[in-house]
Design a protein around this motif. Sequence first.
Motif, PDB file in Angstrom:
ATOM      1  N   THR A   1       0.829  -1.204   0.000  1.00  0.00           N
ATOM      2  CA  THR A   1       0.000   0.000   0.000  1.00  0.00           C
ATOM      3  C   THR A   1       0.862   1.252   0.000  1.00  0.00           C
ATOM      4  N   VAL A   2       1.933   1.241   0.779  1.00  0.00           N
ATOM      5  CA  VAL A   2       2.807   2.416   0.873  1.00  0.00           C
ATOM      6  C   VAL A   2       3.451   2.722  -0.468  1.00  0.00           C
ATOM      7  N   ILE A   3       4.051   1.726  -1.117  1.00  0.00           N
ATOM      8  CA  ILE A   3       4.758   2.009  -2.360  1.00  0.00           C
ATOM      9  C   ILE A   3       3.784   2.367  -3.480  1.00  0.00           C
ATOM     10  N   ALA A   4       2.597   1.742  -3.482  1.00  0.00           N
ATOM     11  CA  ALA A   4       1.595   2.086  -4.494  1.00  0.00           C
ATOM     12  C   ALA A   4       1.118   3.519  -4.314  1.00  0.00           C
ATOM     13  N   THR A   5       0.904   3.926  -3.072  1.00  0.00           N
ATOM     14  CA  THR A   5       0.459   5.295  -2.799  1.00  0.00           C
ATOM     15  C   THR A   5       1.539   6.298  -3.177  1.00  0.00           C
ATOM     16  N   MET A   6       2.795   5.993  -2.851  1.00  0.00           N
ATOM     17  CA  MET A   6       3.898   6.865  -3.257  1.00  0.00           C
ATOM     18  C   MET A   6       3.915   7.040  -4.767  1.00  0.00           C
ATOM     19  N   ALA A   7       3.755   5.937  -5.494  1.00  0.00           N
ATOM     20  CA  ALA A   7       3.797   5.983  -6.956  1.00  0.00           C
ATOM     21  C   ALA A   7       2.670   6.839  -7.517  1.00  0.00           C
ATOM     22  N   VAL A   8       1.455   6.650  -6.988  1.00  0.00           N
ATOM     23  CA  VAL A   8       0.304   7.402  -7.488  1.00  0.00           C
ATOM     24  C   VAL A   8       0.475   8.888  -7.212  1.00  0.00           C
ATOM     25  N   MET A   9       0.915   9.223  -6.019  1.00  0.00           N
ATOM     26  CA  MET A   9       1.080  10.640  -5.665  1.00  0.00           C
ATOM     27  C   MET A   9       2.192  11.299  -6.484  1.00  0.00           C
ATOM     28  N   MET A  10       3.301  10.609  -6.672  1.00  0.00           N
ATOM     29  CA  MET A  10       4.405  11.170  -7.461  1.00  0.00           C
ATOM     30  C   MET A  10       4.019  11.283  -8.928  1.00  0.00           C
ATOM     31  N   ALA A  11       3.223  10.334  -9.423  1.00  0.00           N
ATOM     32  CA  ALA A  11       2.755  10.412 -10.809  1.00  0.00           C
ATOM     33  C   ALA A  11       1.853  11.623 -11.012  1.00  0.00           C
ATOM     34  N   ASN A  12       1.206  12.061  -9.935  1.00  0.00           N
ATOM     35  CA  ASN A  12       0.327  13.228 -10.008  1.00  0.00           C
ATOM     36  C   ASN A  12       1.047  14.527  -9.659  1.00  0.00           C
ATOM     37  N   GLY A  13       2.377  14.465  -9.612  1.00  0.00           N
ATOM     38  CA  GLY A  13       3.163  15.682  -9.477  1.00  0.00           C
ATOM     39  C   GLY A  13       3.524  16.092  -8.065  1.00  0.00           C
ATOM     40  N   LEU A  14       3.160  15.297  -7.055  1.00  0.00           N
ATOM     41  CA  LEU A  14       3.536  15.644  -5.692  1.00  0.00           C
ATOM     42  C   LEU A  14       5.013  15.372  -5.460  1.00  0.00           C
ATOM     43  N   SER A  15       5.616  16.129  -4.564  1.00  0.00           N
ATOM     44  CA  SER A  15       6.996  15.883  -4.173  1.00  0.00           C
ATOM     45  C   SER A  15       7.061  14.621  -3.314  1.00  0.00           C
ATOM     46  N   MET A  16       8.270  14.079  -3.133  1.00  0.00           N
ATOM     47  CA  MET A  16       8.421  12.912  -2.260  1.00  0.00           C
ATOM     48  C   MET A  16       7.940  13.235  -0.855  1.00  0.00           C
ATOM     49  N   HIS A  17       8.271  14.416  -0.372  1.00  0.00           N
ATOM     50  CA  HIS A  17       7.857  14.841   0.970  1.00  0.00           C
ATOM     51  C   HIS A  17       6.335  14.803   1.089  1.00  0.00           C
ATOM     52  N   GLU A  18       5.644  15.388   0.150  1.00  0.00           N
ATOM     53  CA  GLU A  18       4.178  15.406   0.170  1.00  0.00           C
ATOM     54  C   GLU A  18       3.611  13.990   0.044  1.00  0.00           C
ATOM     55  N   ALA A  19       4.225  13.185  -0.824  1.00  0.00           N
ATOM     56  CA  ALA A  19       3.733  11.829  -1.058  1.00  0.00           C
ATOM     57  C   ALA A  19       3.894  10.953   0.180  1.00  0.00           C
ATOM     58  N   VAL A  20       4.985  11.131   0.934  1.00  0.00           N
ATOM     59  CA  VAL A  20       5.235  10.311   2.122  1.00  0.00           C
ATOM     60  C   VAL A  20       4.159  10.538   3.180  1.00  0.00           C
ATOM     61  N   VAL A  21       3.742  11.765   3.348  1.00  0.00           N
ATOM     62  CA  VAL A  21       2.704  12.065   4.340  1.00  0.00           C
ATOM     63  C   VAL A  21       1.420  11.306   4.014  1.00  0.00           C
ATOM     64  N   ILE A  22       1.056  11.277   2.742  1.00  0.00           N
ATOM     65  CA  ILE A  22      -0.163  10.580   2.317  1.00  0.00           C
ATOM     66  C   ILE A  22       0.025   9.067   2.382  1.00  0.00           C
ATOM     67  N   ALA A  23       1.208   8.577   1.981  1.00  0.00           N
ATOM     68  CA  ALA A  23       1.481   7.132   2.032  1.00  0.00           C
ATOM     69  C   ALA A  23       1.461   6.618   3.465  1.00  0.00           C
ATOM     70  N   ASN A  24       1.943   7.419   4.392  1.00  0.00           N
ATOM     71  CA  ASN A  24       1.912   7.043   5.802  1.00  0.00           C
ATOM     72  C   ASN A  24       0.477   6.914   6.291  1.00  0.00           C
ATOM     73  N   ARG A  25      -0.382   7.828   5.838  1.00  0.00           N
ATOM     74  CA  ARG A  25      -1.792   7.764   6.186  1.00  0.00           C
ATOM     75  C   ARG A  25      -2.416   6.485   5.610  1.00  0.00           C
ATOM     76  N   ALA A  26      -2.077   6.164   4.375  1.00  0.00           N
ATOM     77  CA  ALA A  26      -2.617   4.960   3.739  1.00  0.00           C
ATOM     78  C   ALA A  26      -2.165   3.702   4.472  1.00  0.00           C
ATOM     79  N   GLY A  27      -0.896   3.646   4.852  1.00  0.00           N
ATOM     80  CA  GLY A  27      -0.391   2.497   5.592  1.00  0.00           C
ATOM     81  C   GLY A  27      -1.091   2.330   6.931  1.00  0.00           C
ATOM     82  N   GLY A  28      -1.370   3.453   7.587  1.00  0.00           N
ATOM     83  CA  GLY A  28      -2.068   3.405   8.857  1.00  0.00           C
ATOM     84  C   GLY A  28      -3.482   2.889   8.738  1.00  0.00           C
ATOM     85  N   ILE A  29      -4.112   3.142   7.605  1.00  0.00           N
ATOM     86  CA  ILE A  29      -5.475   2.655   7.380  1.00  0.00           C
ATOM     87  C   ILE A  29      -5.470   1.163   7.075  1.00  0.00           C
TER      88      ILE A  29
END
Length: 296
Positions: free
Chosen positions: A245-273
């Motif tokens: 889930t974490v790596i998939a979320t990172m990939a989706v967020m980065m593909a949509n133009g987010l920075s790694m920093h921004e993507a990590v915050v969202i990926a962490n939320r996804a992993g927690g869910i």
Amino acid sequence: MMDRYWFGEVNRISPEAPVPIVRVERREERLGGAANVALNAVALGVDAGLMGVIGNDEAGDNINRLLEKSGIDSYLSCDPQISTIIKLRVIGRQQQLIRIDFEERPTEHVLQDKLNRFNTLLNAADVVIFSDYAKGSLVNVTTMISAAKSAGKIVLVDPKGSDFVRYAGATLLTPNKSELKQVIGEWFSEDELTEKAQKLRRDLDLQGLLLTRSEEGMTLYTEGEIVHVPAMAREVYDVSGAGDTVIATMAVMMANGLSMHEAVVIANRAGGIVVGKLGTATVSREELFPEQFVQG
């Protein structure tokens, strides 16, 4: 991989050995391994294709059926000399009692065909994810990363084993603590961890290294900054597939133009869910961004 779950009741101990007897009442089949990564990606609203190797058997047929049902493009190679990888989990009273693995390594001929297909499909992708489970399907990963990098693609790798050199040149590596320790050894302070992680990142020519730390959250190491994101405060039910889930979320967020920093915050939320769910599971956009789906 095919993830199979057998659910049942446990009411007594076997007279043959001191083990519980599970009376199986329900069975489930879910996409596992890299297929679970692809499933997590499509759950967040992107198109995904899956490469890998299956056998010419019932489990392989079921994987293709589940991929089609999920809207994932299947580019799987069939190796008639092996059986499809299966992980069978027996669940009793909501607890995993045992996991039984069935697996064989693909043959060299099929892996060469897979590499040729990868080169053919590469230009159509924005992001390439390599999910390494040390099952033999990524023996050509160094060549694949080089090709993807030359094509200007974002390359994310979930690594395995003690040889990270073969992942050199990737955009982002996402090891967990035990995987990183195999490569850089133990650390006894946060400063020592930072020094070793940054050295590894530079040695491998990575833009970022994302260390997933279970209850300690995640830490992202890049050239410009170190970002630590604490774990979400919630009950952990099952960590199976959380890294997917974490790596998939990172990939989706980065593909949509987010920075790694921004993507990590969202990926962490996804992993927690996702750790609040049983077995390999996904996170929907509605769960990840509930504020966007509030009905007014």
